[in-house]
Each structure stands twice: as structure tokens, then as C-alpha cells.
Design an enzyme around this catalytic site. Structure first.
Site, short mmCIF file in Angstrom:
data_model
loop_
_atom_site.label_atom_id
_atom_site.label_comp_id
_atom_site.label_asym_id
_atom_site.label_seq_id
_atom_site.Cartn_x
_atom_site.Cartn_y
_atom_site.Cartn_z
N HIS A 1 0.84 -1.20 0.00
CA HIS A 1 0.00 0.00 0.00
C HIS A 1 0.87 1.24 0.00
CE1 HIS A 1 -3.94 -1.91 1.73
NE2 HIS A 1 -3.50 -2.50 0.62
N TYR B 1 -9.24 5.01 7.80
CA TYR B 1 -9.40 5.38 9.21
C TYR B 1 -10.45 6.48 9.27
CZ TYR B 1 -4.89 3.10 10.34
OH TYR B 1 -3.86 2.21 10.53
N PRO C 1 -3.55 0.01 18.96
CA PRO C 1 -3.36 -0.50 17.60
C PRO C 1 -3.52 0.54 16.50
CG PRO C 1 -5.51 -1.14 18.45
CD PRO C 1 -4.79 -0.49 19.59
N LYS D 1 1.70 -0.25 15.15
CA LYS D 1 3.09 -0.23 15.58
C LYS D 1 3.51 -1.41 16.45
CE LYS D 1 4.04 3.38 13.34
NZ LYS D 1 4.69 3.13 12.05
N TYR E 1 4.18 6.60 9.86
CA TYR E 1 3.37 5.41 9.59
C TYR E 1 4.19 4.36 8.84
CZ TYR E 1 -0.92 2.74 8.81
OH TYR E 1 -1.88 1.77 8.83
#
Length: 392
Positions: A75, A199, A290, A294, A386
Site C-alpha cells: 500500500h 481510518y 493499535p 506499531k 506510519y
């Protein structure tokens, strides 16, 4: 009593413990692994599913990335959403990096297969595991099939999770934060309705659309920490997901739910990851919520630093091992702040917060998301963190 001897005794045969073993094997350092659960239990745990680019690079270095490259979903970004407005953070364009969706179960299976091929010493179903630092050596005592065992080593590493037994050798202080939210997660036999993770912040709470494969979706909704899974029927879950993930011109496809569970959220970091002959790695030393993906990646970073340090020590250089805890915790606190930021950004305040303060906090979160949607530097910061901070 059966006695065994090795250089590094690893407690815990999850991804952290087995990856550390693979790193040591690659550097010619003898090791053995002790795990109190069965092989089947360890393999069956469903957890994280996103690998940072740094984590993939570690697996590549060890020749363990064939499964990732064959079955992982690369991704180049994520979607953030607030009240039906969705925008894309393009990792590749912003920082030239990616992440790979590849379930922890698959990582675990790959590592088990690698150790089977190596003929590694892994004691599963070990009873009453008790590590000790006896000054001149580390000793791990346990039972196997009713017979007592002793594993003698130069060092012992706890990769045995938050409730593991190795922490007692370090007696660290712990810094913690709780959250007034939990995640209800499902696996569903339906192709993902999105190309990359979503998200979403909604007045009803957080929601997330992830995936495990081209035919299996992984989805989450925010629930109260005291919610019971029995209170959430399949229809109620899909209704919540439809509402919270809804966006103009987009449809969430439904499918059979094959698994559902509730995960509590907390942040926790020990004061030290090393003392004497004992060291900690992964969840044994720290826990993250979560939201930032990580947990597994932090474990991979720890064992990469620790594996290299143990190999250097075996070659006569003590400095990397002496500095392991400081270096790993310095990185971990950077990871903690990002996980905390993402969690606060995307979850609504709990019911215990007064109504006027809840409204303020929610509107403030909307303001942050709208700022991020129009700020390249803000998006670069998220993209950099990220996709993964440097391990070395």
C-alpha cells in the site's frame, strides 16, 4: 533433570522471539527458544496486519520475505475520513515509502518454517518457565512432559509479552496510559471495499477498514471498554460500519463474519529493557494502542537492535549491548507519541467525559483532520511515521 547449554536463551516463540532467533542464526550465535504455549496456539493468534517498510527490509535481509512478496498487499498510502469526507495520504509521493498488509499469523508461519528448516531448538508446551540471572550465567528452568529442564545461557531475552515472566529479572518501573475506548474487530469473508486502509472519525466513534487478503476483510469499530462481544450481533456490527465508514458514492460490501473480538487499548513502556544478563523485546517491554499499526513493527525493531548487539558482543564488542535499552527506548517513545496522536485524533471521547467537554474534544479532532487534509507538511509527518522510523 535434563540440562541444556546455549549462548542466548529466548523466552517466547512469537514473532519477536523467533525473529531474534533467525537474526542470531544468521550471525552464527547459538540460541534456544522456550515457549509455554503449544505450537498450534502460537500460530493461531490473530493480531497485527501492517508491516512498515523497515520491517520488510529486515525480513529481506534474512531471506524471510518470500511470503511477504508473494502474498503481501503493498500500500502506498491510507485514507483518513471525517464525517463522510475522505482524503488520501500518499506515502509514496510524500516520503517515497510504502507499507505491506501481511497478517501476523503469516509472519509467524514463515518464521516457524524457517526454524524448522534450520533445525532450531524450540521447546513448546514448557511448564512453569522460570528465568534467573545467577551472576555468572542465565538459567531458564521449566518442565517438559513432566520432566524438569534447565537451559543455561550467557544471556536471557524475554520476548514473552506483557504478562511474561522475564520482566521480574529487571524489576522496571512502568509508565502507562489507559484509553476510554476499545476496538471491536471482525474478519469477514468478503473482498475489501477499498484499495487502501480507511481510518474514519464519526460522531458515533472510530471505524477502520483494513484487509487480510484480496478476499478477506478486517474491520473495526470503537466500543466502550466494558462492552461485551455478545451484545454485538452481526447485523449490529455491519450497521455501525455502514454508518461510520459511509461516504458519498462508496458502498461497503458485507460478507460472512468468521471471527469477532474486542481489544482493549493501552499504552505502556518499561523504564529499562536490559539489566545484567536479562533483556526485553517487543510486548514484554512496551504496548501501544493499535491505531498506528506499531505493535509488531516495534517488536521487529527491538529484536533487530538486540540481535545485532548480541552478535557484536559475541565478537568482542560490548558497546552495542550496553546501549541497547537506551537506543530501543529512544525509538519506542517516538513510536508511542505517534500511536497516541493517531488514537486521540480518530476516537470520540468516552461517556464519562462531560457533554460540553465531549463536544469540544470532538470538534477539536475534526479541526485537526481538516488541517491535515490541507497541509502537506502534516501529511508528510504522518507518512514518515506510519511507514516506519529508521531502526538504526
Amino acid at each position: 533433570m535434563q540440562q541444556h547449554r546455549t549462548r542466548v536463551a529466548i523466552i517466547g516463540a512469537g514473532p519477536a522471539g523467533l525473529l531474534l532467533g533467525a537474526l542470531l542464526a544468521d550471525r552464527g550465535v547459538p540460541f534456544a527458544v522456550v515457549e509455554h504455549r503449544s505450537r498450534e496456539h502460537v500460530l493461531g493468534r490473530v493480531r497485527a496486519g501492517v508491516l512498515e517498510q523497515s520491517s520488510v527490509e529486515v525480513l529481506e535481509r534474512l531471506g524471510l520475505a518470500d511470503g511477504v512478496h508473494a502474498n503481501g498487499l503493498v500500500h502506498g498510502g491510507v485514507h483518513l475520513q471525517h464525517e463522510g469526507e475522505r482524503f488520501h495520504i500518499d506515502f509514496e509521493e510524500l516520503v517515497g515509502r510504502t507499507v505491506t498488509v501481511y497478517g501476523q499469523q503469516r509472519v509467524q508461519a514463515d518464521l516457524m518454517a524457517a526454524h524448522d528448516a534450520l533445525g532450531s531448538t524450540v521447546f513448546y508446551d514448557a511448564a512453569d518457565v522460570a528465568p534467573a540471572d545467577e551472576g555468572g550465567e542465565a538459567v531458564v528452568r521449566f518442565g517438559l512432559g513432566g520432566e524438569p529442564q534447565e537451559l543455561h545461557a550467557d544471556f536471557v531475552v524475554g520476548a514473552d509479552g506483557f504478562h511474561g515472566v522475564t520482566r521480574s529479572l529487571l524489576a522496571p518501573t512502568v509508565a502507562e496510559r489507559g484509553y476510554d475506548a476499545a476496538w471491536l474487530g471482525i474478519l469477514a469473508d468478503v473482498a475489501p471495499s477499498t484499495d487502501e486502509l480507511i481510518y474514519a472519525l464519526h460522531p458515533d466513534g472510530f471505524a477502520m477498514h483494513s484487509m487480510r487478503s484480496p478476499s478477506v476483510s478486517r474491520l473495526y469499530v470503537q466500543v466502550a471498554p466494558d462492552e461485551r462481544i455478545e451484545e454485538w450481533s452481526d447485523d449490529r456490527i455491519w450497521d455501525a460500519l455502514d454508518t461510520r465508514l459511509g461516504a458519498p458514492g462508496w458502498t461497503l460490501e458485507h460478507g460472512a463474519i468468521t471471527e469477532k473480538s474486542i481489544t482493549q487499548m493501552r499504552s505502556s513502556v518499561v523504564s529499562s529493557l536490559g539489566r545484567g544478563r536479562a533483556f526485553l523485546a517487543g510486548d514484554a517491554g512496551h504496548i501501544v494502542p493499535p491505531t498506528g499499526a506499531k505493535g509488531l513493527n516495534s517488536a521487529i525493531a527491538d529484536v533487530t537492535l538486540l540481535g545485532d548487539a548480541l552478535a557484536a558482543q559475541a565478537a568482542g564488542d560490548e558497546a552495542p549491548l550496553r546501549s541497547y535499552s537506551d537506543r530501543a527506548l529512544d525509538r519506542q517513545w517516538k513510536v508511542q507519541q505517534f500511536s497516541e496522536y493517531m488514537t486521540d485524533l480518530l476516537h470520540v471521547p468516552g461517556p464519562a467525559v462531560p457533554a460540553d467537554e465531549r463536544e469540544f474534544r470532538y470538534r477539536s479532532r475534526l479541526g485537526r483532520l481538516r488541517y491535515v487534509s490541507g497541509s502537506r507538511p502534516a501529511q508528510q509527518s504522518i507518512a514518515e511515521q506510519y511507514t516506519g522510523l529508521a531502526i538504526r
